[in-house]
Scaffold this active site. Sequence first.
Site, PDB file in Angstrom:
ATOM      1  N   TYR A 101       1.007  -1.219  -0.299  1.00 35.63           N
ATOM      2  CA  TYR A 101       0.065   0.334   0.002  1.00 35.63           C
ATOM      3  C   TYR A 101       0.865   1.598  -0.028  1.00 35.63           C
ATOM      4  O   TYR A 101       1.957   0.949   0.764  1.00 35.63           O
ATOM      5  CB  TYR A 101      -0.999  -0.174   1.333  1.00 35.63           C
ATOM      6  CG  TYR A 101      -1.727   1.110   1.177  1.00 35.63           C
ATOM      7  CD1 TYR A 101      -2.705   0.874   1.115  1.00 35.63           C
ATOM      8  CD2 TYR A 101      -0.610   3.003   1.940  1.00 35.63           C
ATOM      9  CE1 TYR A 101      -3.802   3.125   0.848  1.00 35.63           C
ATOM     10  CE2 TYR A 101      -1.466   3.773   2.212  1.00 35.63           C
ATOM     11  CZ  TYR A 101      -2.984   3.317   1.681  1.00 35.63           C
ATOM     12  OH  TYR A 101      -3.106   4.799   1.882  1.00 35.63           O
ATOM     13  N   GLU A 189      -3.737   7.455  -3.908  1.00 38.00           N
ATOM     14  CA  GLU A 189      -3.632   6.054  -2.891  1.00 38.00           C
ATOM     15  C   GLU A 189      -3.150   4.951  -4.737  1.00 38.00           C
ATOM     16  O   GLU A 189      -3.845   5.009  -4.845  1.00 38.00           O
ATOM     17  CB  GLU A 189      -4.652   5.728  -2.144  1.00 38.00           C
ATOM     18  CG  GLU A 189      -4.230   5.216  -0.761  1.00 38.00           C
ATOM     19  CD  GLU A 189      -6.494   4.142  -0.117  1.00 38.00           C
ATOM     20  OE1 GLU A 189      -5.970   4.944   0.378  1.00 38.00           O
ATOM     21  OE2 GLU A 189      -6.698   3.728  -0.764  1.00 38.00           O
TER      22      GLU A 189
END
Length: 379
Positions: A101, A189
Site C-alpha cells: 500500500y 492512493e
Amino acid sequence: MKIHEYQAKELFKAAGIPVPREQVASSPREAVAVAEELGLPVVVKAQVLVGGRGKAGGVKKVDRLEDVESVAGRILGMSIKGLPVGHVLVSECADIEKEFYLGIIVDRANRCPVLMASAAGGVEIEQVARETPEKILKVAIDPGSGLLSFQARNAGMALLDDAGQARAFAAIAHKLYRVFVERDCSLIEINPLVRLGNGTLLALDAKVNFDDNCAFRHPGNEEMRDMSSEEPKEVEAKKAGLSYIKLEGSVGCVVNGAGLAMATMDLIKRYGGEPANFLDVGGSSSPEKMKTAMRIILSDPNVKVVLVNIFGGITRCDDIANGLLQAKKEADITVPIVARLTGTNADKARALLENSEVTPAATMAEAVKKAVELAGGVK
Ligand code: GDP
Ligand code: MN
C-alpha cells in the site's frame, strides 16, 4: 471530488508512475477489442467511485478471449454499493508476487501531508489502520521542503528490504507526491502497489480525490466528474450557489452563513431534534435562491418542518420573505415553516409574512424549539 481508477491511472501515467497496459471500455464489445489488443489473460475491473470492488465481484481475471464479452457484460450490468457500473477497465493481468500500500493524505491534526506505506497491501487500508495500525508506516512531509529523498528511500527499504527496489519505490513516492501537490489532492492512493515476479513495481489500482476548495485552480477537472455518483440535490444546490449537504433528520434548515448554519444544527440537536440538512444560502440571497433552497429541501421526504434562520447583514430579510412566499405560491407546500428573520429589513419581512402561514419566531432558540415541536417533538 473523486475520479475513477482509469482517470487516476492516466494522471499516474503522465507523471511517470508505472501502470499496467490497459484501456477503458463502455461496452462488452469494446472490452473484447481491448483484450484482443492486450493479449490474454486480462483483468476486467468495474469503474465505480467506491472501494472494495474486488470483494463485490467487480474485478475478474479472464483467461480466454471468448469469455471477455460475457464477463464484461456481467460487470457492466452490476451495481456496487448502489452505484451503477458505467465503464470497465481492461488491464493486462499482472503476475503479482506481493501487494503493498502507498498513499498520501492531508493529516489535519499535524497540519501536513503524510505518506503512508504498508506491506499489508490489497486490503482496505482503513481496516489495516483499525486492526493492525503497527503495520502502517507514516512519514510526515514538511510542505515547505516536500518529500525528502531519505524519507522516501527509508520507507522503501522498510517495506521492500532491497536497495534497488527501494530506489524504485522512492521514485514512485516522489512522483505520487508531485501529483498530490500539483493537482491539489486531499487523498492519493495506490492499493495495491505490486511487486511482480521479476522484482519491478507497478501501480495496480489508483484512487485520487481532489480538494474541492481548490476546484477553481483546476477548471479541467470538471470534465472528469461523474455525476452518477453524486447526490443530485447537492449538484443542483451547487449550481444555484448554495452549499447543501443532505443529512438524515427531519428538520429542514435554511440559514445564511456556514457558522450560523452549524450553530442552528447544534441547537436543533440541543432541543432534541435532528437536522435534515446543512444549507447555507450565502450572502446577498435573492428570492430566486430562496426558492431553489426550498425546492431542494422539500424534495427530501424526511423533512417534516422547514426552519428558516436568517441574520440579515448583506442578506436582506425581505428578499428571504419574498422568496418564501413565492415558493409557497408556486408549489403546494404542506410542511410547516418557522422563520426567524432578524437584521437588515427585518421589519419589512415581518410585514410581508404577516397573515401568511409562516410561523414567526423572535429568537433563534424560540424558532428552533417550535421547529423541533412541529417535526414531531423530541426523539
Ligand atoms: P479494489 O477491490 O476496488 O481495491 O480493486 P483492485 O484494483 O485493488 O483489485 C483488487 C484485487 O484484485 C487486488 O488486490 C489483486 O489482488 C487483484 N488483482 C487486480 N488486478 C490484478 C492483476 O492484474 N493480477 C492479479 N494476479 N491480481 C489482480
Ligand atoms: Mn484496490
